[in-house]
Design a protein around this motif. Structure first.
Motif, PDB file in Angstrom:
ATOM      1  N   LYS A 166      46.248  44.321  65.231  1.00 44.03           N
ATOM      2  CA  LYS A 166      44.964  44.110  64.442  1.00 44.03           C
ATOM      3  C   LYS A 166      44.049  44.927  65.272  1.00 44.03           C
ATOM      4  CE  LYS A 166      42.917  41.591  61.234  1.00 44.03           C
ATOM      5  NZ  LYS A 166      42.910  41.036  59.904  1.00 44.03           N
ATOM      6  N   ALA A 167      43.932  46.405  65.453  1.00 46.11           N
ATOM      7  CA  ALA A 167      43.128  47.040  66.049  1.00 46.11           C
ATOM      8  C   ALA A 167      41.931  47.358  65.300  1.00 46.11           C
ATOM      9  CB  ALA A 167      43.796  48.352  66.389  1.00 46.11           C
ATOM     10  N   ASN A 168      41.877  47.188  63.879  1.00 45.52           N
ATOM     11  CA  ASN A 168      40.936  47.319  63.110  1.00 45.52           C
ATOM     12  C   ASN A 168      39.559  46.342  63.675  1.00 45.52           C
ATOM     13  OD1 ASN A 168      42.337  45.282  62.245  1.00 45.52           O
ATOM     14  ND2 ASN A 168      41.287  45.464  59.926  1.00 45.52           N
ATOM     15  N   VAL A 169      40.101  45.146  64.166  1.00 47.73           N
ATOM     16  CA  VAL A 169      39.239  44.009  64.539  1.00 47.73           C
ATOM     17  C   VAL A 169      39.038  43.949  66.322  1.00 47.73           C
ATOM     18  CG1 VAL A 169      38.412  41.549  64.693  1.00 47.73           C
ATOM     19  CG2 VAL A 169      39.527  42.772  62.498  1.00 47.73           C
ATOM     20  N   MET A 170      40.277  43.732  66.797  1.00 48.78           N
ATOM     21  CA  MET A 170      40.410  43.768  68.115  1.00 48.78           C
ATOM     22  C   MET A 170      40.572  45.134  68.779  1.00 48.78           C
ATOM     23  SD  MET A 170      42.502  40.274  68.519  1.00 48.78           S
ATOM     24  CE  MET A 170      43.855  40.535  67.229  1.00 48.78           C
ATOM     25  N   ARG A 171      39.586  45.917  68.601  1.00 50.90           N
ATOM     26  CA  ARG A 171      39.545  47.427  68.892  1.00 50.90           C
ATOM     27  C   ARG A 171      40.188  47.796  70.152  1.00 50.90           C
ATOM     28  NH1 ARG A 171      34.303  47.661  65.585  1.00 50.90           N
ATOM     29  NH2 ARG A 171      34.868  47.923  63.801  1.00 50.90           N
ATOM     30  N   GLU A 172      39.448  46.930  71.153  1.00 51.71           N
ATOM     31  CA  GLU A 172      39.658  47.363  72.570  1.00 51.71           C
ATOM     32  C   GLU A 172      40.937  46.954  72.805  1.00 51.71           C
ATOM     33  OE1 GLU A 172      39.506  49.351  75.230  1.00 51.71           O
ATOM     34  OE2 GLU A 172      37.363  49.463  74.284  1.00 51.71           O
ATOM     35  N   THR A 173      41.564  45.695  72.860  1.00 56.60           N
ATOM     36  CA  THR A 173      42.773  45.246  73.144  1.00 56.60           C
ATOM     37  C   THR A 173      43.892  45.853  72.284  1.00 56.60           C
ATOM     38  OG1 THR A 173      42.238  43.155  71.893  1.00 56.60           O
ATOM     39  CG2 THR A 173      41.973  43.359  74.314  1.00 56.60           C
ATOM     40  N   ASP A 174      43.971  45.392  70.766  1.00 65.33           N
ATOM     41  CA  ASP A 174      44.988  45.958  70.134  1.00 65.33           C
ATOM     42  C   ASP A 174      44.789  47.350  69.787  1.00 65.33           C
ATOM     43  OD1 ASP A 174      46.436  43.646  69.923  1.00 65.33           O
ATOM     44  OD2 ASP A 174      46.223  43.379  67.837  1.00 65.33           O
ATOM     45  N   GLY A 175      43.566  47.972  70.294  1.00 60.87           N
ATOM     46  CA  GLY A 175      43.336  49.348  69.967  1.00 60.87           C
ATOM     47  C   GLY A 175      44.430  49.961  71.075  1.00 60.87           C
ATOM     48  N   ARG A 176      44.184  49.530  72.301  1.00 63.08           N
ATOM     49  CA  ARG A 176      44.949  49.821  73.643  1.00 63.08           C
ATOM     50  C   ARG A 176      46.282  49.701  73.337  1.00 63.08           C
ATOM     51  NH1 ARG A 176      43.801  50.894  79.190  1.00 63.08           N
ATOM     52  NH2 ARG A 176      41.768  50.208  78.946  1.00 63.08           N
ATOM     53  N   PHE A 177      46.946  48.704  72.896  1.00 63.17           N
ATOM     54  CA  PHE A 177      48.440  48.438  72.472  1.00 63.17           C
ATOM     55  C   PHE A 177      48.648  49.637  71.566  1.00 63.17           C
ATOM     56  CE2 PHE A 177      51.449  46.466  70.077  1.00 63.17           C
ATOM     57  CZ  PHE A 177      52.467  45.918  70.782  1.00 63.17           C
ATOM     58  N   ARG A 178      48.188  49.739  70.497  1.00 65.68           N
ATOM     59  CA  ARG A 178      48.567  50.614  69.342  1.00 65.68           C
ATOM     60  C   ARG A 178      48.628  52.033  70.058  1.00 65.68           C
ATOM     61  NH1 ARG A 178      44.737  52.174  65.437  1.00 65.68           N
ATOM     62  NH2 ARG A 178      43.664  52.585  67.190  1.00 65.68           N
ATOM     63  N   ASP A 179      47.530  52.608  70.733  1.00 66.96           N
ATOM     64  CA  ASP A 179      47.395  53.870  71.339  1.00 66.96           C
ATOM     65  C   ASP A 179      48.724  54.092  72.264  1.00 66.96           C
ATOM     66  OD1 ASP A 179      45.129  54.064  69.709  1.00 66.96           O
ATOM     67  OD2 ASP A 179      43.835  53.952  71.208  1.00 66.96           O
ATOM     68  N   ALA A 180      48.929  53.092  73.097  1.00 60.89           N
ATOM     69  CA  ALA A 180      49.863  53.260  74.153  1.00 60.89           C
ATOM     70  C   ALA A 180      51.153  53.391  73.430  1.00 60.89           C
ATOM     71  CB  ALA A 180      49.814  52.106  75.001  1.00 60.89           C
ATOM     72  N   VAL A 181      51.727  52.501  72.604  1.00 57.51           N
ATOM     73  CA  VAL A 181      52.763  52.316  71.758  1.00 57.51           C
ATOM     74  C   VAL A 181      53.169  53.779  70.954  1.00 57.51           C
ATOM     75  CG1 VAL A 181      54.253  51.264  69.982  1.00 57.51           C
ATOM     76  CG2 VAL A 181      52.925  49.932  71.539  1.00 57.51           C
TER      77      VAL A 181
END
Ligand code: NAI
Ligand code: MG
Length: 326
Positions: A166-181
């Motif tokens: 849910k990187a559209n809302v949790m940009r920092e945490t899920d953004g990091r998760f998404r980018d790394a994966v």
């Protein structure tokens, strides 16, 4: 064969389904079983839900089979995942012929991040009115999960996997998760499809065939895999593996089922299928397949436990599985 397998029944139906799974392991291999305690009952006795001795035994073992713990579940399972160095929780959810399922075409596996997210334990009560929770996401844990996912899809012959966030809302945490994966997958030549976690919940209900391998942050993987359990006929069917670099812990997804505990009527399938994952982990692929085939055959023809609409008890279902082993 004489690997050491630690066996922790825990509480509630853990005491009923784990012995069933052990009897199946005994039938297909020559293992050394080491019993250990964890959960509500041992806490009542000793004050500790997870005795140090149990932690150490699990950390030193080749593999562990765990049932469930009651109120103390978080105090038991979170440290046990650490004890085996687990960075991924593997949760297959598939429907079986003969079992009444909301979505009989379901066949997918969740690869859930297993150490951080909102389960990292950083929760605070700041005032009478306010509590907070710190969500932990590291690039290293996300990459480790993604590396496992890439190996997993390659072994299964899949082109890629879905990554839920849910990187559209949790940009920092899920953004990091998404980018790394996504970065790891790109580097490995593995395709990814991003799916927002709320949209995933709807899409998997409407058409689970869109999904094969689903990589999730910790909480999302917990909730969405239980949702998938609902699609395939209930929690009595879902096994799981907490995998680390060279140790692993296997457990049914379900808990202690206090509503039926002590009656001997729990469905042992999830625990027995967890034992099959354990066999795979130890390199006994043929034995694992033998066990899975026997469970599938019993699910198809019966006898079945009450959660699947039958009237057989745990013992009768286990005996039928043992009977159908090659
Ligand atoms: P649960 O999984 O124990 O039960 C939910 C429902 O599914 C109940 O109606 C139960 O009867 C049914 N069910 C579950 N497994 C079944 C099986 N093998 N055969 C037939 N029916 C089955 O979840 P619930 O009720 O939310 O939690 C009960 C306790 O278990 C709580 O104390 C919770 O903390 C603990 N728990 C422990 C876990 C663990 O040790 N890893 C995981 C989930 C819950
Ligand atoms: Mg859960």
């Amino acid at each position: 064969m004489s690997e050491e397998i630690v066996v922790i029944e825990g509480d509630g139906i853990g005491r009923e389904v784990v012995p069933a799974a052990v009897s199946v392991l005994e039938a297909v291999g020559d293992f050394e079983f080491v019993e250990a305690e964890a959960g509500d009952a041992v806490k009542e006795e000793t004050g500790e839900a997870l005795p140090q001795e149990t932690y150490d035994t699990v950390a030193d073992a080749d593999a562990t089979l765990f049932g469930a713990a009651g109120e103390t579940a978080a105090d038991v399972i979170l440290p046990l995942r650490t004890a085996v160095g687990s960075f991924v929780n593997v949760r297959p959810a598939r429907a079986y012929p003969g079992v009444d399922a909301v979505r009989p075409e379901t066949d997918l596996v969740f690869l859930r991040e297993n150490t951080e997210g909102v389960y990292a334990g950083h929760e605070d009560r700041l005032s009478d009115d306010l509590s907070t929770l710190t969500r932990v996401v590291t690039t290293s844990a996300s990459e480790r999960l993604a590396e496992y996912a890439c190996e997993y899809v390659e072994e299964q012959g899949n082109d890629g996997f879905q990554v839920v966030h849910k990187a559209n809302v949790m940009r920092e945490t899920d953004g990091r998760f998404r980018d790394a994966v996504v970065d790891v997958a790109e580097g490995a030549g593995v395709e990814t499809e991003e799916v927002l976690m709320d949209a995933f919940a709807t899409r998997v209900c409407l058409d689970p065939t869109q999904f094969d391998v689903v990589v999730c942050p910790n909480l999302a993987g917990d909730v969405l895999s239980d949702l998938a359990a609902g699609l395939v006929g209930g929690l009595g069917l879902l096994p799981s593996a907490n995998v680390g670099p060279d140790n692993a812990l296997f457990e049914p997804v379900h808990g202690t089922a206090p509503d039926i505990a002590g009656e001997g009527v729990a469905n042992p399938s999830a625990a027995i299928l967890s034992a099959a994952m354990l066999l795979d982990h130890l390199g006994y692929a043929d034995e694992a397949e033998n066990v899975r085939t026997a469970v599938e055959s019993v699910l198809e023809d019966g006898p079945r436990t009450a959660d699947l609409g039958g009237d057989a008890d745990t013992e009768a279902v286990t005996a039928a599985v043992l009977d159908r082993l090659d």
